[in-house]
Write a protein that holds these residues in place. Sequence first.
Motif, PDB file in Angstrom:
ATOM      1  N   UNK A 235      42.302  45.466  43.444  1.00  0.00           N
ATOM      2  CA  UNK A 235      42.605  46.250  42.248  1.00  0.00           C
ATOM      3  C   UNK A 235      42.478  45.406  40.987  1.00  0.00           C
ATOM      4  N   UNK A 236      42.542  44.077  41.141  1.00  0.00           N
ATOM      5  CA  UNK A 236      42.421  43.173  39.982  1.00  0.00           C
ATOM      6  C   UNK A 236      41.011  42.575  39.896  1.00  0.00           C
ATOM      7  N   UNK A 237      40.015  43.299  40.448  1.00  0.00           N
ATOM      8  CA  UNK A 237      38.598  42.899  40.340  1.00  0.00           C
ATOM      9  C   UNK A 237      38.305  41.565  41.020  1.00  0.00           C
ATOM     10  N   UNK A 238      38.954  41.322  42.138  1.00  0.00           N
ATOM     11  CA  UNK A 238      38.746  40.063  42.855  1.00  0.00           C
ATOM     12  C   UNK A 238      37.289  39.889  43.270  1.00  0.00           C
ATOM     13  N   UNK A 239      36.663  40.938  43.802  1.00  0.00           N
ATOM     14  CA  UNK A 239      35.288  40.813  44.286  1.00  0.00           C
ATOM     15  C   UNK A 239      34.324  40.490  43.150  1.00  0.00           C
ATOM     16  N   UNK A 240      34.604  41.017  41.980  1.00  0.00           N
ATOM     17  CA  UNK A 240      33.735  40.716  40.830  1.00  0.00           C
ATOM     18  C   UNK A 240      33.897  39.272  40.383  1.00  0.00           C
ATOM     19  N   UNK A 241      35.102  38.712  40.594  1.00  0.00           N
ATOM     20  CA  UNK A 241      35.366  37.333  40.161  1.00  0.00           C
ATOM     21  C   UNK A 241      34.759  36.290  41.096  1.00  0.00           C
ATOM     22  N   UNK A 242      34.534  36.676  42.352  1.00  0.00           N
ATOM     23  CA  UNK A 242      34.012  35.719  43.331  1.00  0.00           C
ATOM     24  C   UNK A 242      32.490  35.667  43.256  1.00  0.00           C
ATOM     25  N   UNK A 243      31.961  34.497  43.091  1.00  0.00           N
ATOM     26  CA  UNK A 243      30.511  34.337  42.972  1.00  0.00           C
ATOM     27  C   UNK A 243      29.854  34.493  44.344  1.00  0.00           C
ATOM     28  N   UNK A 244      28.824  35.308  44.398  1.00  0.00           N
ATOM     29  CA  UNK A 244      28.054  35.454  45.628  1.00  0.00           C
ATOM     30  C   UNK A 244      28.582  36.485  46.594  1.00  0.00           C
ATOM     31  N   UNK A 245      29.752  37.069  46.321  1.00  0.00           N
ATOM     32  CA  UNK A 245      30.295  38.099  47.197  1.00  0.00           C
ATOM     33  C   UNK A 245      29.698  39.440  46.817  1.00  0.00           C
ATOM     34  N   UNK A 246      29.055  40.082  47.767  1.00  0.00           N
ATOM     35  CA  UNK A 246      28.365  41.345  47.488  1.00  0.00           C
ATOM     36  C   UNK A 246      29.332  42.506  47.640  1.00  0.00           C
TER      37      UNK A 246
END
Length: 561
Positions: free
Chosen positions: A142-153
């Motif tokens: 909910x806190x945009x973790x996936x967007x913050x991680x580089x390379x995670x699709x």
Amino acid sequence: MSQQPPPPSYRDSGSGSCSGTPNPAADSPMSASSPYAADEKKYGTTVTPSSSSSSASDLSEASSYSDLKQNPFLDPVVAEHWRKVYDEADYECRGAFDPTVTWTEEEEKAIVRKMDFRACAWAMVMFFALQVDRGNLAQALADNMLDDLHGVKADTGCKQPTDYNYGNVMFLVSFLCAELPSQLLSKKLGPDRWIPMQIVLWSVVAMSQCWLNGRGSFFVTRCLLGLIEGGFIPDIVLWLSYFYTSRELPIRLCYFWTTLSSTSIITSLMAFGLVRMRGINGWAGWQWMFLVEGLVTLCIGLASFFMMPASAVQTKTWFRPNGWFTDREVSIVVNRVLRDDPSKGDMHNRKAITPKRLWETLKDHDLWPLYAIGLVAYIPHTPPSYYLTLTLRKLGFSAFNTNLLVIPSSVVHIITLLLLTRLSDMVQERTLVAMLQSIWTLPCILALRFWPGLMDNHWGTYALMSVLLSYPYCHAILLGNVIANFIYLDYDKPYYRDGNTKLVVINLLAIGVFLGTKAYYVWRNKQKDKIWNALAEEQKVEYTKTTKVQGSRRLNFRFFH
């Protein structure tokens, strides 16, 4: 199936068989003190010949059949048999075994309350620690973790799972693979030692997630959490079984499982505050959340080393000089558990499970219908559950409100779980009551598939998913969870029409499996009744005393369905 075992029945004299537990001969393939006995214990009972044992003529006239139901050790032959079993097994509580000790109902109630406060309550705290670290990924999303991680699709744009799906699968497969080794370690070291070690180890991994920086570290932490957390739940159940009878344990496990939703409520409130720390020290809110919640878990793990005695006779130690119980209370705790299930003393609590016992359990085909239920019944609501926070963000809710909006379904989930447990106990029905889970989820899954307002009607979509996730909980094995991660794929969003079509089919299949399981166990019981009733009373007594057949394969074993 429901999570509850049937009420205790009279144990065969000389066999000690109880509600679905295997028999306590020294070479029995499973023991009630083993974590592998749990599923079988839930679904069976034994029947006895009208003569309680071959030595019934030696009993005093005051020892009635009713007395033997409460205390099978009133038969001196049975008592001597079990005393020998306990001595040979080096059972840690054998010194407190006393076939003649009696107690009042008031004494027993007081002791049970004490165990609820000390053992059951702390088991719930430890389960909270498990659920915090295996469930807080949803709040991080909910806190945009996936967007913050580089390379995670987060988006693949094709019919392939996302990295989020793969991360969940890695966790679940690791969790599943670790179940057996963890339980073997627990039986060898003792759950009082192994469980605190598990909590401390996974809390370190959980805290390390605050330093996630890409795809590789995300996958590694998912795998490590699964490997360390696997086996925790049966280990806890094993520890609780040292203190509670088969009639008392299901209610405690019901309260235990309410921690699942209670944790979701608590962590959602924590996340509501923690994600607001985004920007402090240059960290995202989800990083602070992993760090703080991991520290909470670490404290629980360290405290657990001091909160878990090895058994009822081992509560006194240097940091607990008075122990939990007086000497008389120790005698009552030990003997009430043994009279309910004599086989709980056929192994030492530091003794490892043998390969023979494991193999005998795995090849028991009468338990396979339960595995089939576990394979399919838990799938329909899992994809919506995993994608709830992501869906709410897509509906336009903020990260803060998203974490609060998951709370209502968790509250109702607790209520439906308690009601399901009470209903199962009240009507003495397991299969059909457990099937209510699939009946509850079916119309919700149909609505997800065919309702034209899905995603367009924001509050309607939220309400629909909340009702779905308020389902009455029927605990299942993890393999169904693994499959569930391949239902919602990126090409299918945001409506997931193909995925929801699959869920409808699986939901209908689950109902069919429940009904098939019910029919199978009815047939098996009738089959055994026909053979058993054809025996003379003397043959029944002789079979009960001398048979080497174990567990559900015994002629006098009946499945409780």
